[in-house]
Design a protein around this motif. Structure first.
Motif, PDB file in Angstrom:
ATOM      1  N   GLY A  62      65.368   4.668  63.559  1.00 35.27           N
ATOM      2  CA  GLY A  62      66.045   5.288  62.427  1.00 35.27           C
ATOM      3  C   GLY A  62      65.170   5.593  61.237  1.00 35.27           C
ATOM      4  N   TYR A  63      63.869   5.870  61.468  1.00 34.02           N
ATOM      5  CA  TYR A  63      62.941   6.152  60.377  1.00 34.02           C
ATOM      6  C   TYR A  63      62.730   7.655  60.234  1.00 34.02           C
ATOM      7  CZ  TYR A  63      61.803   1.206  60.000  1.00 34.02           C
ATOM      8  OH  TYR A  63      61.882  -0.146  59.799  1.00 34.02           O
ATOM      9  N   ALA A 111      65.443 -11.017  55.239  1.00 35.06           N
ATOM     10  CA  ALA A 111      64.431 -11.266  56.266  1.00 35.06           C
ATOM     11  C   ALA A 111      64.702 -10.491  57.545  1.00 35.06           C
ATOM     12  CB  ALA A 111      64.353 -12.766  56.577  1.00 35.06           C
ATOM     13  N   THR A 112      65.926  -9.958  57.689  1.00 32.25           N
ATOM     14  CA  THR A 112      66.205  -9.132  58.861  1.00 32.25           C
ATOM     15  C   THR A 112      65.298  -7.902  58.889  1.00 32.25           C
ATOM     16  OG1 THR A 112      68.018  -8.170  57.558  1.00 32.25           O
ATOM     17  CG2 THR A 112      68.601  -9.836  59.208  1.00 32.25           C
ATOM     18  N   LEU A 113      64.953  -7.358  57.703  1.00 26.94           N
ATOM     19  CA  LEU A 113      64.032  -6.221  57.683  1.00 26.94           C
ATOM     20  C   LEU A 113      62.637  -6.651  58.128  1.00 26.94           C
ATOM     21  CD1 LEU A 113      63.189  -3.343  57.103  1.00 26.94           C
ATOM     22  CD2 LEU A 113      62.800  -4.008  54.720  1.00 26.94           C
ATOM     23  N   ASP A 114      62.157  -7.788  57.652  1.00 24.48           N
ATOM     24  CA  ASP A 114      60.850  -8.292  58.075  1.00 24.48           C
ATOM     25  C   ASP A 114      60.811  -8.404  59.593  1.00 24.48           C
ATOM     26  OD1 ASP A 114      61.676  -9.052  55.435  1.00 24.48           O
ATOM     27  OD2 ASP A 114      59.990 -10.421  55.284  1.00 24.48           O
ATOM     28  N   LEU A 116      66.206   2.908  52.601  1.00 24.65           N
ATOM     29  CA  LEU A 116      65.583   4.156  53.009  1.00 24.65           C
ATOM     30  C   LEU A 116      64.395   3.795  53.902  1.00 24.65           C
ATOM     31  CD1 LEU A 116      65.335   7.257  52.724  1.00 24.65           C
ATOM     32  CD2 LEU A 116      63.764   6.832  50.807  1.00 24.65           C
ATOM     33  N   LYS A 117      64.426   4.287  55.141  1.00 27.97           N
ATOM     34  CA  LYS A 117      63.418   3.920  56.143  1.00 27.97           C
ATOM     35  C   LYS A 117      62.523   5.123  56.407  1.00 27.97           C
ATOM     36  CE  LYS A 117      65.325   1.426  59.520  1.00 27.97           C
ATOM     37  NZ  LYS A 117      66.307   1.026  60.575  1.00 27.97           N
ATOM     38  N   THR A 118      61.231   4.996  56.086  1.00 30.29           N
ATOM     39  CA  THR A 118      60.311   6.122  56.191  1.00 30.29           C
ATOM     40  C   THR A 118      59.102   5.768  57.055  1.00 30.29           C
ATOM     41  OG1 THR A 118      58.970   5.533  54.248  1.00 30.29           O
ATOM     42  CG2 THR A 118      60.965   6.829  53.859  1.00 30.29           C
ATOM     43  N   GLY A 123      52.067   4.585  59.349  1.00 27.78           N
ATOM     44  CA  GLY A 123      52.658   3.516  58.564  1.00 27.78           C
ATOM     45  C   GLY A 123      54.157   3.668  58.449  1.00 27.78           C
ATOM     46  N   VAL A 124      54.844   2.572  58.227  1.00 28.58           N
ATOM     47  CA  VAL A 124      56.269   2.610  57.915  1.00 28.58           C
ATOM     48  C   VAL A 124      56.489   1.870  56.600  1.00 28.58           C
ATOM     49  CG1 VAL A 124      56.864   2.631  60.371  1.00 28.58           C
ATOM     50  CG2 VAL A 124      56.941   0.478  59.128  1.00 28.58           C
ATOM     51  N   GLU A 125      57.392   2.398  55.786  1.00 31.86           N
ATOM     52  CA  GLU A 125      57.759   1.782  54.514  1.00 31.86           C
ATOM     53  C   GLU A 125      59.279   1.831  54.406  1.00 31.86           C
ATOM     54  OE1 GLU A 125      55.127   0.609  53.197  1.00 31.86           O
ATOM     55  OE2 GLU A 125      53.510   1.985  53.759  1.00 31.86           O
ATOM     56  N   VAL A 126      59.880   0.689  54.095  1.00 31.86           N
ATOM     57  CA  VAL A 126      61.337   0.605  53.961  1.00 31.86           C
ATOM     58  C   VAL A 126      61.664   0.127  52.555  1.00 31.86           C
ATOM     59  CG1 VAL A 126      63.470  -0.339  54.888  1.00 31.86           C
ATOM     60  CG2 VAL A 126      61.520   0.044  56.414  1.00 31.86           C
ATOM     61  N   PHE A 127      62.556   0.849  51.879  1.00 27.92           N
ATOM     62  CA  PHE A 127      62.890   0.548  50.494  1.00 27.92           C
ATOM     63  C   PHE A 127      64.351   0.126  50.377  1.00 27.92           C
ATOM     64  CE2 PHE A 127      59.740   3.991  50.616  1.00 27.92           C
ATOM     65  CZ  PHE A 127      58.687   3.385  49.945  1.00 27.92           C
TER      66      PHE A 127
END
Length: 419
Positions: free
Chosen positions: A35-36, A137-140, A102-104, A128-132
């Motif tokens: 989903g990025y 911790a589920t994102l980690d 926001l998943k990029t 690279g991926v960056e999520v804002f």
């Protein structure tokens, strides 16, 4: 005139580009699966962005950045990493007002003035991926799982995952004091850069590449003895999530990463080569305070990066080379001007149907054209002369099987769509 590429750079030649296509296609597919969405930022930024974001006491800022004054006397830096630019774009364009998280993801060249080494050039390329906007911790756990999934899709095995927590500003203050006391006792043995870091940012000494500093740092206090209850709970949650997903990991209290913006989770994925040596293929973590260092926007964020050259090198070492792209589907050889016009018309017809095709551009003889077709691994050949111009069919030769098939001109596209 120097016609060699600058030191630390490398051309990607036509015969090698298929390797890059292969890994980029896998990376885009995996990003879509998670989903990025892609983000693209400039190759250079204002130098202040990296001074504030990456950290003035890091090796990247102190030793490795390509910085110059533009014609407007503004200090500009070729980006040495991708995160700071992505965060800048997130803030500048008000993306914090969009649905979060926001998943990029991105592909970008990065520039570091350092000694060129295998898999790490002065100009290299990163995915690279960056999520804002996701503090949990589920994102980690997700980005770690995603990174492992990606490397696994390349066919790379013999991987290990190392994780650590480097705390937050609250607990980092106590840890920095402990490091300052430890290193002060041996300050005379530290390199000049680390002696400067001792007062400004002793944590950076742990990332020093000078062997003598590394030996001293090996016995330094570890951050896990100083993290606050909130950071400890975050780490325990991450460990439980990874365990629930069946992802094996090691706690490595010496991981700090080379950039100042990290807080809480940091991680590295390590590949063990056949000779037992180890290569870091991916690294990342959480950087909840980076947006606040740049602006009045505060958003929890996390991400990772992996070098494409490094991935290609590891794939070669692991014996899992990307499959070569197939040659063109059809080569059209021609004899004479009328045949050349008919061949050009045919090639364009074939190409418009989504099938790759080539023809003679070098006034070669038929024998030379067929030899060239063989060199470029053409799968099929059609030879057009005066007879073929007026005929209602072509003779298609399968170069692998040696079989010839007569195909009506009106059916030629359907023929290639079926085989």
């Amino acid at each position: 005139m120097n016609i060699q590429a600058p030191k630390g750079t490398k051309d990607v030649l036509p015969g090698e580009a298929y390797k890059w296509h292969y890994i980029e296609d896998i990376l885009r597919k995996c990003a879509a699966d998670y989903g990025y969405e892609e983000i693209r930022t400039p190759v250079f930024e204002h130098t202040e962005l990296f001074l504030r974001g990456v950290g003035e006491t890091t090796d990247v800022v102190q030793k490795e950045m390509y910085t110059f004054l533009d014609k407007g006397e503004r200090s500009i830096t070729l980006k040495p990493e991708g995160t700071a630019g992505a965060v800048r774009a997130f803030i500048e364009h008000g993306l914090y007002n969009s649905p979060l998280p926001l998943k990029t993801y991105y592909f970008t060249p990065v520039f570091r003035y350092e000694r060129p080494q295998a898999g790490r050039l002065r100009e290299h390329h990163q995915f690279g991926v960056e999520v804002f906007g996701a503090p949990e911790a589920t994102l980690d756990a997700e980005i770690i799982a995603m990174a492992l999934d990606i490397v696994g899709r390349f066919g790379i095995k013999d991987l290990s995952l190392n994780i650590n927590s480097i705390g937050c500003p609250v607990c980092r203050a106590k840890y920095n004091q402990a490091l300052r006391e430890y290193f002060s006792a041996r300050s005379g043995e530290l390199c000049a850069t680390c002696r400067e870091r001792l007062e400004k940012n002793p944590l950076r000494i742990l990332d020093c590449k000078v062997p003598s500093c590394g030996e001293i740092a090996a016995d330094a206090p570890v951050i896990l003895d100083y993290i606050c209850p909130d950071c400890a709970a975050h780490l325990e949650k991450l460990k439980s999530l990874l365990t629930a997903a069946g992802i094996e990991f090691n706690i490595d209290p010496h991981i700090v990463r080379g950039l100042d913006y990290y807080v809480k989770t940091v991680f590295e994925i390590i590949y063990t080569q056949p000779d037992g040596s180890k290569i870091t293929v991916c690294g990342g973590g959480r950087y909840d305070d980076l947006s606040k260092q740049m602006s009045d926007v505060s958003v929890a964020s996390a991400g990772f990066g992996m070098g494409l050259e490094r991935i290609l090198m590891v794939m070669e070492n692991a014996g899992v080379l990307p499959p070569q792209e197939q040659g063109c589907r059809l080569y059209v050889a021609t004899i004479g001007d009328a045949a050349a016009a008919e061949g050009f018309r045919l090639v364009q017809q074939i190409r418009k149907s989504g099938i790759s095709a080539e023809l003679n551009h070098c006034a070669r003889s038929v024998k030379a054209q067929l030899k060239y077709a063989n060199k470029i691994n053409a799968q099929n050949v059609i030879v057009i002369g005066d007879n073929e111009v007026i005929s209602d069919s072509y003779t298609v030769k399968d170069m692998l099987k040696g079989q010839e098939t007569a195909v009506r001109k009106e059916d030629i596209v359907q023929f290639f769509q079926k085989i």
